[in-house]
Design a protein around this motif. Structure first.
Motif, PDB file in Angstrom:
ATOM      1  N   LYS A  71     -21.871  50.594 -29.445  1.00 26.50           N
ATOM      2  CA  LYS A  71     -21.304  51.797 -30.169  1.00 26.50           C
ATOM      3  C   LYS A  71     -21.428  51.495 -31.639  1.00 26.50           C
ATOM      4  CE  LYS A  71     -16.752  49.512 -30.323  1.00 26.50           C
ATOM      5  NZ  LYS A  71     -15.310  49.856 -30.079  1.00 26.50           N
ATOM      6  N   ILE A  78     -23.223  51.665 -35.352  1.00 31.08           N
ATOM      7  CA  ILE A  78     -24.318  52.022 -36.170  1.00 31.08           C
ATOM      8  C   ILE A  78     -24.445  51.089 -37.319  1.00 31.08           C
ATOM      9  CG2 ILE A  78     -25.112  54.140 -37.576  1.00 31.08           C
ATOM     10  CD1 ILE A  78     -24.622  54.807 -34.517  1.00 31.08           C
ATOM     11  N   LYS A 134     -28.649  51.569 -33.382  1.00 30.61           N
ATOM     12  CA  LYS A 134     -27.506  51.468 -32.856  1.00 30.61           C
ATOM     13  C   LYS A 134     -27.338  50.378 -31.795  1.00 30.61           C
ATOM     14  CE  LYS A 134     -24.474  54.862 -30.566  1.00 30.61           C
ATOM     15  NZ  LYS A 134     -24.221  55.998 -29.956  1.00 30.61           N
ATOM     16  N   ARG A 177     -27.076  62.148 -38.714  1.00 30.05           N
ATOM     17  CA  ARG A 177     -27.383  61.602 -37.319  1.00 30.05           C
ATOM     18  C   ARG A 177     -27.447  62.485 -36.061  1.00 30.05           C
ATOM     19  NH1 ARG A 177     -23.803  57.492 -39.077  1.00 30.05           N
ATOM     20  NH2 ARG A 177     -22.313  58.028 -37.287  1.00 30.05           N
TER      21      ARG A 177
END
Length: 86
Positions: A65, A67, A62, A52
């Motif tokens: 915060k 993923i 995203k 990433r």
């Protein structure tokens, strides 16, 4: 769970959720966390993090915060990594 066929109606339902509850909602059930990707596809979380940062690896999104990965996109990406041996 939203039963409406109208996506906007369902999204308005999620806007009313308390902070932090969206990540536990059915809307994101179809997405995988990095740990789930590690378990399902045998791709280490540390590799996913590095990729990433280098703008490599499977596509991700995203949410704040958090993923998340679409399983089918991880699978597609893995297929592109195949190297024929003969």
């Amino acid at each position: 769970v939203c039963q409406s066929n109208n996506q906007n109606a369902c999204m308005s339902e999620y806007k009313e959720l308390p902070p932090g509850e969206l990540m536990n909602s059915p809307l994101l059930e179809r997405y995988l966390s990095p740990k789930q990707v590690e378990t399902m596809f045998n791709l280490p979380v540390t590799s996913l993090e590095k990729w990433r940062s280098l703008k490599m690896g499977p596509p991700y999104m995203k949410c704040g915060k958090h993923i998340r990965y679409k399983p089918e996109e991880v699978e597609k990406w893995m297929e592109k990594q195949r190297i024929p041996t003969s």
